[in-house]
Scaffold this motif. Structure first.
Motif, PDB file in Angstrom:
ATOM      1  N   THR A  34      97.147 102.143  62.290  1.00  0.00           N
ATOM      2  CA  THR A  34      96.156 103.217  62.242  1.00  0.00           C
ATOM      3  C   THR A  34      94.750 102.647  62.205  1.00  0.00           C
ATOM      4  O   THR A  34      93.840 103.161  62.861  1.00  0.00           O
ATOM      5  N   ALA A  35      94.555 101.576  61.443  1.00  0.00           N
ATOM      6  CA  ALA A  35      93.245 100.933  61.376  1.00  0.00           C
ATOM      7  C   ALA A  35      92.822 100.399  62.744  1.00  0.00           C
ATOM      8  O   ALA A  35      91.656 100.513  63.139  1.00  0.00           O
ATOM      9  N   LEU A  36      93.769  99.830  63.480  1.00  0.00           N
ATOM     10  CA  LEU A  36      93.446  99.315  64.815  1.00  0.00           C
ATOM     11  C   LEU A  36      93.044 100.447  65.761  1.00  0.00           C
ATOM     12  O   LEU A  36      92.104 100.297  66.558  1.00  0.00           O
ATOM     13  N   GLU A  37      93.731 101.586  65.658  1.00  0.00           N
ATOM     14  CA  GLU A  37      93.372 102.725  66.500  1.00  0.00           C
ATOM     15  C   GLU A  37      92.028 103.321  66.084  1.00  0.00           C
ATOM     16  O   GLU A  37      91.251 103.775  66.940  1.00  0.00           O
ATOM     17  N   MET A  38      91.740 103.327  64.775  1.00  0.00           N
ATOM     18  CA  MET A  38      90.429 103.794  64.324  1.00  0.00           C
ATOM     19  C   MET A  38      89.331 102.873  64.842  1.00  0.00           C
ATOM     20  O   MET A  38      88.267 103.343  65.284  1.00  0.00           O
ATOM     21  N   ASN A  39      89.567 101.572  64.814  1.00  0.00           N
ATOM     22  CA  ASN A  39      88.606 100.607  65.348  1.00  0.00           C
ATOM     23  C   ASN A  39      88.306 100.919  66.815  1.00  0.00           C
ATOM     24  O   ASN A  39      87.140 100.929  67.239  1.00  0.00           O
ATOM     25  N   ALA A  40      89.347 101.209  67.565  1.00  0.00           N
ATOM     26  CA  ALA A  40      89.169 101.532  68.987  1.00  0.00           C
ATOM     27  C   ALA A  40      88.385 102.825  69.166  1.00  0.00           C
ATOM     28  O   ALA A  40      87.541 102.941  70.083  1.00  0.00           O
ATOM     29  N   ALA A  41      88.622 103.812  68.301  1.00  0.00           N
ATOM     30  CA  ALA A  41      87.885 105.078  68.383  1.00  0.00           C
ATOM     31  C   ALA A  41      86.404 104.872  68.081  1.00  0.00           C
ATOM     32  O   ALA A  41      85.533 105.461  68.738  1.00  0.00           O
ATOM     33  N   MET A  42      86.092 104.014  67.097  1.00  0.00           N
ATOM     34  CA  MET A  42      84.697 103.724  66.783  1.00  0.00           C
ATOM     35  C   MET A  42      84.031 102.956  67.925  1.00  0.00           C
ATOM     36  O   MET A  42      82.849 103.165  68.227  1.00  0.00           O
ATOM     37  N   ASP A  43      84.781 102.075  68.583  1.00  0.00           N
ATOM     38  CA  ASP A  43      84.250 101.373  69.759  1.00  0.00           C
ATOM     39  C   ASP A  43      83.924 102.369  70.864  1.00  0.00           C
ATOM     40  O   ASP A  43      82.883 102.259  71.533  1.00  0.00           O
ATOM     41  N   LEU A  44      84.814 103.322  71.075  1.00  0.00           N
ATOM     42  CA  LEU A  44      84.581 104.352  72.095  1.00  0.00           C
ATOM     43  C   LEU A  44      83.296 105.119  71.807  1.00  0.00           C
ATOM     44  O   LEU A  44      82.473 105.334  72.707  1.00  0.00           O
ATOM     45  N   LEU A  45      83.115 105.523  70.558  1.00  0.00           N
ATOM     46  CA  LEU A  45      81.903 106.260  70.187  1.00  0.00           C
ATOM     47  C   LEU A  45      80.658 105.423  70.460  1.00  0.00           C
ATOM     48  O   LEU A  45      79.665 105.931  70.998  1.00  0.00           O
ATOM     49  N   ASP A  46      80.699 104.161  70.094  1.00  0.00           N
ATOM     50  CA  ASP A  46      79.533 103.299  70.276  1.00  0.00           C
ATOM     51  C   ASP A  46      79.231 103.007  71.738  1.00  0.00           C
ATOM     52  O   ASP A  46      78.070 102.939  72.142  1.00  0.00           O
ATOM     53  N   GLU A  47      80.260 102.819  72.535  1.00  0.00           N
ATOM     54  CA  GLU A  47      80.082 102.286  73.883  1.00  0.00           C
ATOM     55  C   GLU A  47      79.859 103.351  74.952  1.00  0.00           C
ATOM     56  O   GLU A  47      79.322 103.047  76.029  1.00  0.00           O
ATOM     57  N   ASP A  48      80.253 104.584  74.691  1.00  0.00           N
ATOM     58  CA  ASP A  48      80.132 105.646  75.705  1.00  0.00           C
ATOM     59  C   ASP A  48      78.782 106.342  75.548  1.00  0.00           C
ATOM     60  O   ASP A  48      78.527 107.018  74.550  1.00  0.00           O
ATOM     61  N   ASP A  49      77.925 106.212  76.549  1.00  0.00           N
ATOM     62  CA  ASP A  49      76.583 106.803  76.484  1.00  0.00           C
ATOM     63  C   ASP A  49      76.616 108.322  76.476  1.00  0.00           C
ATOM     64  O   ASP A  49      75.609 108.955  76.122  1.00  0.00           O
ATOM     65  N   ASN A  50      77.734 108.915  76.871  1.00  0.00           N
ATOM     66  CA  ASN A  50      77.843 110.375  76.880  1.00  0.00           C
ATOM     67  C   ASN A  50      78.290 110.948  75.535  1.00  0.00           C
ATOM     68  O   ASN A  50      78.396 112.160  75.380  1.00  0.00           O
ATOM     69  N   LEU A  51      78.576 110.076  74.579  1.00  0.00           N
ATOM     70  CA  LEU A  51      78.945 110.499  73.236  1.00  0.00           C
ATOM     71  C   LEU A  51      77.780 110.228  72.295  1.00  0.00           C
ATOM     72  O   LEU A  51      77.275 109.099  72.237  1.00  0.00           O
ATOM     73  N   TYR A  52      77.353 111.242  71.566  1.00  0.00           N
ATOM     74  CA  TYR A  52      76.164 111.133  70.724  1.00  0.00           C
ATOM     75  C   TYR A  52      76.477 111.078  69.232  1.00  0.00           C
ATOM     76  O   TYR A  52      75.769 110.431  68.467  1.00  0.00           O
ATOM     77  N   ILE A  53      77.537 111.770  68.807  1.00  0.00           N
ATOM     78  CA  ILE A  53      77.880 111.882  67.390  1.00  0.00           C
ATOM     79  C   ILE A  53      79.401 111.916  67.258  1.00  0.00           C
ATOM     80  O   ILE A  53      80.104 112.420  68.137  1.00  0.00           O
ATOM     81  N   GLY A  87      89.402  99.994  59.935  1.00  0.00           N
ATOM     82  CA  GLY A  87      88.794  99.928  61.258  1.00  0.00           C
ATOM     83  C   GLY A  87      87.387 100.466  61.324  1.00  0.00           C
ATOM     84  O   GLY A  87      86.874 100.755  62.418  1.00  0.00           O
ATOM     85  N   VAL A  88      86.691 100.540  60.126  1.00  0.00           N
ATOM     86  CA  VAL A  88      85.345 101.112  60.114  1.00  0.00           C
ATOM     87  C   VAL A  88      84.493 100.659  58.924  1.00  0.00           C
ATOM     88  O   VAL A  88      83.268 100.641  59.004  1.00  0.00           O
ATOM     89  N   PHE A  89      85.109 100.257  57.794  1.00  0.00           N
ATOM     90  CA  PHE A  89      84.354 100.033  56.557  1.00  0.00           C
ATOM     91  C   PHE A  89      83.206  99.038  56.716  1.00  0.00           C
ATOM     92  O   PHE A  89      82.083  99.298  56.305  1.00  0.00           O
ATOM     93  N   ARG A  90      83.518  97.862  57.264  1.00  0.00           N
ATOM     94  CA  ARG A  90      82.514  96.800  57.311  1.00  0.00           C
ATOM     95  C   ARG A  90      81.450  97.037  58.381  1.00  0.00           C
ATOM     96  O   ARG A  90      80.284  96.674  58.202  1.00  0.00           O
ATOM     97  N   ARG A  91      81.852  97.663  59.481  1.00  0.00           N
ATOM     98  CA  ARG A  91      80.890  97.909  60.564  1.00  0.00           C
ATOM     99  C   ARG A  91      81.089  99.323  61.107  1.00  0.00           C
ATOM    100  O   ARG A  91      81.773  99.517  62.110  1.00  0.00           O
ATOM    101  N   PRO A  92      80.493 100.318  60.449  1.00  0.00           N
ATOM    102  CA  PRO A  92      80.548 101.679  60.979  1.00  0.00           C
ATOM    103  C   PRO A  92      79.849 101.765  62.336  1.00  0.00           C
ATOM    104  O   PRO A  92      79.088 100.863  62.711  1.00  0.00           O
ATOM    105  N   PRO A  93      80.069 102.832  63.085  1.00  0.00           N
ATOM    106  CA  PRO A  93      79.409 102.958  64.389  1.00  0.00           C
ATOM    107  C   PRO A  93      77.908 103.081  64.247  1.00  0.00           C
ATOM    108  O   PRO A  93      77.397 103.504  63.211  1.00  0.00           O
ATOM    109  N   ARG A  94      77.191 102.705  65.304  1.00  0.00           N
ATOM    110  CA  ARG A  94      75.729 102.780  65.264  1.00  0.00           C
ATOM    111  C   ARG A  94      75.243 104.219  65.438  1.00  0.00           C
ATOM    112  O   ARG A  94      74.101 104.536  65.107  1.00  0.00           O
TER     113      ARG A  94
END
Length: 257
Positions: A34-53, A87-94
């Protein structure tokens, strides 16, 4: 939306990403997968310019009861090399992240809330750092983030008692932004997100980063440190669009660049 057997579901709603912990049989506790999938979801949020929040919530009536104790007993820890615990504690999304809390947010569940920038909670939600009751310390950020968000003595009582408390307690002390009726946390979090997205996405992300980093800056460092971060918004296409929309008395159309 991602596959139903996924431990983390992601759903795009326009420029908003809704991230749902999908382990209701375990009260949405977190194991390694689950942590690995959460990490991937946070990467998606950070990397996709069409996602704002982003919004983080839990499936079927609970936010998260923390780490999966059965997985811990097997020697499995819900930590990723990239973003740390859950998958988020140490480095939350920007980009801004909102917690939508129903039911229990205990232990790492509350630490997940503390990794978010805003919290919307049901009046029926119960939240707390329960680790000391199991001879464990809350090392997912709770012991240093909580006293930055609420008064020292209140944070100390929460951490040392290990007692779950109603969301109204945390709302009273300023940790919870919005308190809503049971079953309405996600809906209200989406309303809040839509309101925030009336502002320019690059400015939102830059403002979050300046606030986040300023905890470690003195006054002189803050004046210098904010400049390169703020320039990303000042020098963007959206900045020009914002000025044009103001002059033309219309709503701005943001592009995230």
């Amino acid at each position: 939306m991602s596959e139903k057997n996924s431990k983390i579901l992601t759903e795009r709603r326009g420029h908003l990403l809704v991230v749902t912990i999908n382990r209701p049989e375990a009260r949405n506790s977190m194991d390694k997968a689950t942590a690995l999938e959460m990490n991937a979801a946070m990467d998606l949020l950070d990397e996709d310019d069409n996602l704002y929040i982003g919004i983080v919530t839990g499936a079927q009536g609970n936010f998260s009861t923390g780490a999966d104790l059965k997985a811990l007993a097997r020697g499995e820890r819900p930590i990723t090399e990239d973003r740390g615990g859950f998958g988020v504690f140490r480095r939350p999304p920007r980009k801004p992240l909102i917690a939508a809390v129903e039911g229990y947010a205990l232990g790492g569940g509350l630490e997940l809330c503390l990794s978010c920038d805003l919290i919307v909670a049901s009046r029926a939600a119960r939240m707390g750092l329960t680790e000391v009751r199991h001879s464990v310390c809350a090392t997912g950020g709770g012991l240093f983030r909580l006293p930055r968000r609420i008064p020292y003595h209140i944070a100390m009582e929460v951490a040392l008692s290990g007692e779950p408390r109603e969301a109204s307690f945390y709302h009273q002390h300023g940790l919870v932004n919005r308190l809503v009726e049971p079953g309405c946390a996600l809906q209200e979090a989406m309303v809040l997100a839509e309101r925030l997205m009336e502002s320019a996405p690059l400015a939102l992300a830059a403002s979050k980063e300046i606030i986040w980093r300023s905890r470690d800056w003195n006054e002189e460092e803050a004046w210098a440190g904010q400049q390169p971060i703020a320039l990303r918004a000042f020098e963007s296409e959206d900045r020009r669009e914002g000025l044009a929309a103001f002059a033309e008395k219309r709503k701005a159309v943001w592009k995230g660049r």
